[in-house]
Each structure stands twice: as structure tokens, then as C-alpha cells.
Design an enzyme around this catalytic site. Structure first.
Site, PDB file in Angstrom:
ATOM      1  CE1 TYR A   1      13.292 -43.982 -99.322  1.00  0.00           C
ATOM      2  CE2 TYR A   1      11.866 -45.321 -97.955  1.00  0.00           C
ATOM      3  CZ  TYR A   1      12.640 -45.172 -99.075  1.00  0.00           C
ATOM      4  OH  TYR A   1      12.755 -46.214 -99.959  1.00  0.00           O
TER       5      TYR A   1
ATOM      6  CG  HIS B   1      18.792 -46.716 -99.388  1.00  0.00           C
ATOM      7  ND1 HIS B   1      17.854 -45.941 -98.750  1.00  0.00           N
ATOM      8  CD2 HIS B   1      18.248 -47.017-100.585  1.00  0.00           C
ATOM      9  CE1 HIS B   1      16.803 -45.784 -99.540  1.00  0.00           C
ATOM     10  NE2 HIS B   1      17.026 -46.435-100.655  1.00  0.00           N
TER      11      HIS B   1
END
Ligand SMILES: NC(=O)c1ccc[n+]([C@@H]2O[C@H](COP(=O)([O-])OP(=O)(O)OC[C@H]3O[C@@H](n4cnc5c(N)ncnc54)[C@H](OP(=O)(O)O)[C@@H]3O)[C@@H](O)[C@H]2O)c1
Length: 312
Positions: free
Chosen positions: A84, A142
Site C-alpha cells: 500500500y 500478501h
């Protein structure tokens, strides 16, 4: 710890808040561009660059204010990922809320690129530096990147043993990914984060996790406000009965299922209502009724059918 919300205990004894906030990326949303300015070649490009820089600063301030607000309301778990970007904003929000690092349960994740590049160790130290902390409470990958996630996890195990990570987690793992980790690695993951909501209840995977002592964390828990949930008569009835909104009913269903949801909201009122779920209890038949809404509708990516270069 925050005494106003319950905590779960992970398989290594670490306490984790039973609900978190997933602030998402500050980069979410499109860049802005001044109309027609692009026609002015180099000068136009510079103008748009400056405009976007100012816009980014504005968005960053709003982002920090919003996350700090959620912490003041009582959220103590922040779901984040190096993918992010701008991890420094997390540290700013914690300090703006007047909290110390140890008051907050910080999650981060290794990106897919870092997995491909075999840079798991570097990735963790980069995140520690960006977040301004000496350890991460829960570190995950992730995505279970094919041919890489086992090596990634083994490297994470080393970092865990060095004390840089308090609990080891994984993300987007199906049962077969988890089984491979159980078969080939030493430490049982403390948590698997994957998509769960009433349109996609993932019962078999949740059961497998429970059987193996793996905490389930639900992402996209509100199905991003999907219309099919808004209109659902079972949920509407429960909202009326308990005088709660749709999100509260869903998040309570998660809690009673032993699942840890990480809703995203930048709206102060919705942040407050999403955490106000501990003053009512759904009956067993109501829990079953919500389960029955399931239509196996996945809204995000399926790790078994995904180009890992394109995400996370
Ligand atoms: N590991 C992964 O691959 C992965 C993938 C997806 C998501 N995640 C994590 O999960 C977090 C949440 O998932 P998500 O963002 O996909 O979906 P979500 O939490 O299901 O939905 C977020 C949306 O719902 C709205 N919302 C929040 N509370 C509400 C309420 N009480 N009433 C009405 N609308 C409400 C938010 O708008 P407002 O901001 O306007 O309230 C936002 O548009 C992410 O931020 C991220 O941390 C992880």
C-alpha cells in the site's frame, strides 16, 4: 490493550484485538489533472506534477486524521501491507492519536515483488524503518505466490525467531496452501487473512483453520457495501430487530463466528458504529440464517487464478 474490546489469543499466546481497521492505501483513487493543461507540453506536465503533489499532501493529512480518529475510538489493530506504500503515515496516525507504539497491534505484509526478488528480510527491515518500530505484531505474505511462498514463509520463520515479528501470518491462502506450509515449514501460521462476508462465507476454509489453530481474519468483510446485502431480507430483519445497521450485524456475525474482521472506513461516524457491536448477541438460528445467504460470490481475486505480478 484496549479494555473496551475483546481480544482473541493466537496459537503462540499473543493477544490480538477481535476487530481491526484496514485503512487501505492513501494512493487509492485516481490522480488529478488540470483540464487542458496537458496540451502545454513540458510546462503542463510540471503543473500537473505540482497539483498532484499538493493533492497527495491533502489526501495524506486526511488519511492520518481518519486513522487517528479510529484509534481514538478504540480500534487497536491496523491492517497494512508494504504494497500500500507510505507506511510512515501509520506511525504519524498512532502519534496523532496520542498512543504509544506498544498500544497498537501493527500488521504488515511482504509484497509479491519482494517475494519474487527473494527480499523478505530486506522487506521486513524496510517496513520496520518506515513504520518507525522495532518489531511488527503480525507479519504475513500478501499472496501465496506460486513457487515462492514456502521460501518466503521459511525466511519469515527466521525473522520471527529473531524477535522482529510477534506472530506469523499468511494471507489469501486456500486449504492446499496452508497444508503445504503445515507439511513443509516448522511453525503453524497464527492467522490466515482472506475474503469473508455473507455472500462468500468460506465455511470449509474457516473450519480447516479452526481445526489447525489458525485464526481467521476477514478482509472485505462488508463486501464493499454490495447491493445484494443491502437488499437482503434476512439482514434487514435483523437490523430492525436489534436496532443496528447492516455493517454492525455482519461484523457481529464475524465476532460470534470467532472471525476477526478488518473493515475499512474513512468516515468518522461509520468507524464508530462499526466497532459498536458488543452490546447485542445474535441467536444461533440467526447466525445460521446469515450463513445461508452464502452464494460463493468472491469479490476479490482468487489466488488459484491470478497473475501475482498484477497485485500486492
Ligand atoms: N490481503 C488482501 O489481499 C486484502 C484484499 C482486500 C482488502 N484487504 C484489507 O481489508 C480491508 C477492508 O476491505 P475492503 O476495503 O476491500 O472492503 P470493506 O471493508 O468490505 O468495505 C469498505 C467500504 O465500505 C464502506 N463502509 C465501511 N463501513 C460502512 C458502514 N458502516 N456502512 C456503510 N458503508 C461502510 C467504506 O466507505 P467509507 O470509507 O465511506 O465508510 C468503503 O467504501 C482493506 O482496507 C485491507 O486492509 C486485504
Amino acid at each position: 490493550m484496549n479494555n473496551s474490546i475483546p481480544y482473541y489469543t493466537l496459537n503462540n499466546g499473543v493477544k490480538i484485538p477481535c476487530i481491526g481497521i484496514g485503512p487501505g492505501s492513501v494512493l487509492r483513487g485516481k490522480n488529478v489533472s488540470v483540464p487542458l493543461v496537458g496540451k502545454f507540453g513540458f510546462v503542463g506536465k510540471i503543473v500537473n506534477k505540482v497539483v498532484n503533489k499538493v493533492y497527495f499532501l491533502y489526501k495524506s493529512r486526511k488519511y492520518v486524521a481518519s486513522l487517528a480518529n479510529s484509534l481514538r475510538l478504540g480500534y487497536r489493530l491496523i491492517d497494512y501491507s508494504a504494497a500500500y506504500g507510505n507506511e510512515n503515515l501509520i506511525a504519524k496516525a498512532i502519534s496523532k492519536a496520542g498512543l504509544k507504539r506498544e498500544d497498537v497491534f501493527i500488521t504488515s505484509r511482504v509484497t509479491n515483488k519482494q517475494q519474487y526478488d527473494g527480499q523478505v528480510r530486506d522487506a521486513l527491515f524496510k517496513s520496520l524503518k518506515n513504520l518507525g518500530v522495532s518489531y511488527i505484531d503480525l507479519y504475513m505474505f500478501h499472496w501465496p505466490v506460486t513457487d515462492h511462498f514456502i521460501d518466503t514463509y521459511k525466511e519469515m520463520e527466521k525473522l520471527y525467531k529473531e524477535g522482529r515479528i510477534k506472530a506469523l501470518g499468511v494471507c489469501n491462502c486456500h486449504q492446499h496452501h496452508l497444508q503445504k506450509i503445515l507439511d513443509e515449514c516448522e511453525i503453524v501460521p497464527a492467522l490466515d487473512q482472506f475474503e469473508v462476508h455473507p455472500l462468500f462465507t468460506q465455511k470449509p476454509l474457516i473450519d480447516f483453520c479452526k481445526k489447525n489453530g489458525i485464526q481467521v481474519e476477514a478482509y472485505t468483510p462488508l463486501a464493499r457495501n454490495d447491493d445484494r446485502l443491502q437488499k437482503n431480507l434476512i439482514l434487514k430483519g435483523l437490523c430492525k430487530k436489534y436496532n443496528k445497521d447492516l455493517a454492525q450485524i455482519i461484523l457481529r456475525w464475524d465476532f460470534q463466528n470467532g472471525v476477526l474482521p478488518i473493515p475499512r472506513s474513512s468516515n468518522f461516524k461509520r468507524q464508530a458504529s462499526n466497532i459498536n457491536i458488543f452490546d447485542f448477541k445474535l441467536l444461533d438460528e440467526e447466525m445460521n440464517a446469515i450463513d445461508s445467504i452464502n452464494i460463493n460470490s468472491r469479490l476479490r481475486f482468487d489466488p488459484d487464478n491470478l497473475d501475482f505480478h498484477s497485485v500486492g
